[in-house]
Write a protein that holds these residues in place. Sequence first.
Motif, PDB file in Angstrom:
ATOM      1  N   MET A 286       0.844  -1.183   0.000  1.00 50.82           N
ATOM      2  CA  MET A 286       0.000   0.000   0.000  1.00 50.82           C
ATOM      3  C   MET A 286       0.883   1.238   0.000  1.00 50.82           C
ATOM      4  SD  MET A 286      -3.032   0.997   2.582  1.00 50.82           S
ATOM      5  CE  MET A 286      -2.350   2.130   3.748  1.00 50.82           C
ATOM      6  N   LYS A 287       0.624   2.122  -0.934  1.00 51.72           N
ATOM      7  CA  LYS A 287       1.417   3.337  -1.053  1.00 51.72           C
ATOM      8  C   LYS A 287       0.494   4.538  -0.882  1.00 51.72           C
ATOM      9  CE  LYS A 287       4.662   5.662  -4.042  1.00 51.72           C
ATOM     10  NZ  LYS A 287       5.326   5.688  -5.316  1.00 51.72           N
ATOM     11  N   ASN A 288       0.739   5.311   0.145  1.00 56.54           N
ATOM     12  CA  ASN A 288      -0.087   6.488   0.417  1.00 56.54           C
ATOM     13  C   ASN A 288       0.552   7.697  -0.266  1.00 56.54           C
ATOM     14  OD1 ASN A 288      -1.557   8.597   1.486  1.00 56.54           O
ATOM     15  ND2 ASN A 288      -1.656   7.685   3.531  1.00 56.54           N
ATOM     16  N   PRO A 289      -0.178   8.406  -1.130  1.00 62.27           N
ATOM     17  CA  PRO A 289       0.417   9.551  -1.836  1.00 62.27           C
ATOM     18  C   PRO A 289       0.701  10.737  -0.924  1.00 62.27           C
ATOM     19  CG  PRO A 289      -1.912   9.373  -2.361  1.00 62.27           C
ATOM     20  CD  PRO A 289      -1.548   8.161  -1.543  1.00 62.27           C
TER      21      PRO A 289
ATOM     22  N   VAL B  41      12.867  19.059 -13.523  1.00 65.09           N
ATOM     23  CA  VAL B  41      12.901  19.121 -14.986  1.00 65.09           C
ATOM     24  C   VAL B  41      13.036  17.716 -15.568  1.00 65.09           C
ATOM     25  CG1 VAL B  41      14.265  19.913 -16.959  1.00 65.09           C
ATOM     26  CG2 VAL B  41      13.723  21.497 -15.109  1.00 65.09           C
ATOM     27  N   TYR B  42      13.854  16.880 -14.936  1.00 67.11           N
ATOM     28  CA  TYR B  42      14.003  15.502 -15.399  1.00 67.11           C
ATOM     29  C   TYR B  42      12.674  14.747 -15.306  1.00 67.11           C
ATOM     30  CZ  TYR B  42      15.215  10.572 -15.326  1.00 67.11           C
ATOM     31  OH  TYR B  42      15.248   9.225 -15.566  1.00 67.11           O
ATOM     32  N   LYS B  43      11.998  14.885 -14.169  1.00 68.32           N
ATOM     33  CA  LYS B  43      10.722  14.187 -13.990  1.00 68.32           C
ATOM     34  C   LYS B  43       9.643  14.722 -14.942  1.00 68.32           C
ATOM     35  CE  LYS B  43      11.144  11.142 -10.717  1.00 68.32           C
ATOM     36  NZ  LYS B  43      10.793   9.743 -10.907  1.00 68.32           N
ATOM     37  N   MET B  44       9.648  16.041 -15.177  1.00 69.27           N
ATOM     38  CA  MET B  44       8.633  16.644 -16.038  1.00 69.27           C
ATOM     39  C   MET B  44       8.901  16.372 -17.511  1.00 69.27           C
ATOM     40  SD  MET B  44       6.528  18.069 -14.028  1.00 69.27           S
ATOM     41  CE  MET B  44       6.884  16.952 -12.699  1.00 69.27           C
ATOM     42  N   SER B  45      10.151  16.112 -17.866  1.00 63.80           N
ATOM     43  CA  SER B  45      10.491  15.919 -19.282  1.00 63.80           C
ATOM     44  C   SER B  45       9.803  14.700 -19.874  1.00 63.80           C
ATOM     45  CB  SER B  45      12.008  15.815 -19.446  1.00 63.80           C
ATOM     46  OG  SER B  45      12.497  14.644 -18.818  1.00 63.80           O
TER      47      SER B  45
ATOM     48  N   GLU C  95      -2.740  16.127 -19.066  1.00 61.78           N
ATOM     49  CA  GLU C  95      -4.090  16.556 -18.718  1.00 61.78           C
ATOM     50  C   GLU C  95      -4.636  15.826 -17.493  1.00 61.78           C
ATOM     51  OE1 GLU C  95      -6.582  16.347 -22.127  1.00 61.78           O
ATOM     52  OE2 GLU C  95      -5.265  17.615 -23.323  1.00 61.78           O
ATOM     53  N   GLU C  96      -3.945  14.782 -17.054  1.00 61.58           N
ATOM     54  CA  GLU C  96      -4.430  13.990 -15.927  1.00 61.58           C
ATOM     55  C   GLU C  96      -3.772  14.390 -14.607  1.00 61.58           C
ATOM     56  OE1 GLU C  96      -4.000   9.885 -16.858  1.00 61.58           O
ATOM     57  OE2 GLU C  96      -4.917  10.118 -18.821  1.00 61.58           O
ATOM     58  N   GLY C  97      -2.719  15.165 -14.633  1.00 63.04           N
ATOM     59  CA  GLY C  97      -2.046  15.586 -13.411  1.00 63.04           C
ATOM     60  C   GLY C  97      -1.020  14.606 -12.889  1.00 63.04           C
ATOM     61  N   LYS C  98      -0.594  13.671 -13.726  1.00 61.63           N
ATOM     62  CA  LYS C  98       0.416  12.708 -13.279  1.00 61.63           C
ATOM     63  C   LYS C  98       1.751  13.390 -13.003  1.00 61.63           C
ATOM     64  CE  LYS C  98      -1.498   8.658 -15.541  1.00 61.63           C
ATOM     65  NZ  LYS C  98      -1.312   7.628 -16.557  1.00 61.63           N
ATOM     66  N   SER C  99       2.059  14.421 -13.780  1.00 65.19           N
ATOM     67  CA  SER C  99       3.336  15.116 -13.581  1.00 65.19           C
ATOM     68  C   SER C  99       3.383  15.809 -12.228  1.00 65.19           C
ATOM     69  CB  SER C  99       3.573  16.136 -14.691  1.00 65.19           C
ATOM     70  OG  SER C  99       2.578  17.137 -14.678  1.00 65.19           O
ATOM     71  N   PHE C 100       2.232  16.262 -11.759  1.00 69.55           N
ATOM     72  CA  PHE C 100       2.172  16.926 -10.451  1.00 69.55           C
ATOM     73  C   PHE C 100       2.537  15.957  -9.338  1.00 69.55           C
ATOM     74  CE2 PHE C 100      -0.167  18.404  -6.688  1.00 69.55           C
ATOM     75  CZ  PHE C 100       0.413  19.655  -6.555  1.00 69.55           C
ATOM     76  N   SER C 101       2.000  14.745  -9.395  1.00 68.37           N
ATOM     77  CA  SER C 101       2.313  13.756  -8.361  1.00 68.37           C
ATOM     78  C   SER C 101       3.750  13.264  -8.486  1.00 68.37           C
ATOM     79  CB  SER C 101       1.331  12.591  -8.410  1.00 68.37           C
ATOM     80  OG  SER C 101       1.415  11.935  -9.653  1.00 68.37           O
ATOM     81  N   GLU C 102       4.291  13.232  -9.707  1.00 68.25           N
ATOM     82  CA  GLU C 102       5.690  12.838  -9.898  1.00 68.25           C
ATOM     83  C   GLU C 102       6.646  13.846  -9.258  1.00 68.25           C
ATOM     84  OE1 GLU C 102       7.481  10.415 -11.715  1.00 68.25           O
ATOM     85  OE2 GLU C 102       5.681   9.208 -11.912  1.00 68.25           O
TER      86      GLU C 102
ATOM     87  N   ASN D 233      10.405  16.894  -2.802  1.00 71.14           N
ATOM     88  CA  ASN D 233      10.410  17.489  -1.465  1.00 71.14           C
ATOM     89  C   ASN D 233      11.468  16.850  -0.570  1.00 71.14           C
ATOM     90  OD1 ASN D 233       8.321  19.191  -2.158  1.00 71.14           O
ATOM     91  ND2 ASN D 233       6.741  17.836  -1.353  1.00 71.14           N
ATOM     92  N   VAL D 234      11.805  15.596  -0.851  1.00 68.80           N
ATOM     93  CA  VAL D 234      12.828  14.907  -0.067  1.00 68.80           C
ATOM     94  C   VAL D 234      14.186  15.571  -0.270  1.00 68.80           C
ATOM     95  CG1 VAL D 234      13.991  12.676   0.248  1.00 68.80           C
ATOM     96  CG2 VAL D 234      11.536  12.759  -0.153  1.00 68.80           C
TER      97      VAL D 234
END
Length: 185
Positions: free
Chosen positions: A1-4, A138-142, A90-97, A102-103
């Motif tokens: 189980m992974k809590n976002p 930038v790497y994650k968003m690319s 359009e789904e917001g996956k980049s936001f969660s990535e 923050n770490v």
Amino acid sequence: MKNPYLFGYLPFVTICLFSLTFGVYTVGLSVDFFKEIGLYAGMREFLSDLQLRIFLLVMYALLFFMIFSALKLIAETIHETAMLLFSKDEEGKSFSEARGGNVIYFFGSLASAGGIHSIYILAAVFLLTTFVYFVYIVYKMSRFMTMTNTIGLIIFEIIIWSVLISSLIYIVLKLYNGVIASLPF
């Protein structure tokens, strides 16, 4: 189980840690300054050394907390505006990535405790942490953008931050020159 929301508290803890380390440095600087101008002895009549340092630490930590919170709000607004302009997600996956970054700031705030007696080390740790975070984001968003959009995102963020910092420096210099010009020499 992974809590976002597992690391949802990290921005708050990070801001608190950076505020505390910058506050401790500023307390030492202020106490030395108060001793130099002769104000320290008068302050010691009302408060003990420990009480004075704790009072100053609370005040400076609160000040830095407000500054870092404002910087975080501005940075998120700039980044999300850039994502609005350049991302095709359009789904917001980049936001969660991007939340995993923050770490990086958390470990940077922990590392800042090692440079608590030098403003250069504190500033270097903060700037290095910010740079590493920017590269990570930038790497994650690319993955959600084309190469052209990624370059546009980088240029957009650099230009906006450059304009903001340049405007702030300009305003401070204008105020400084105004104060100096008004002094009777």
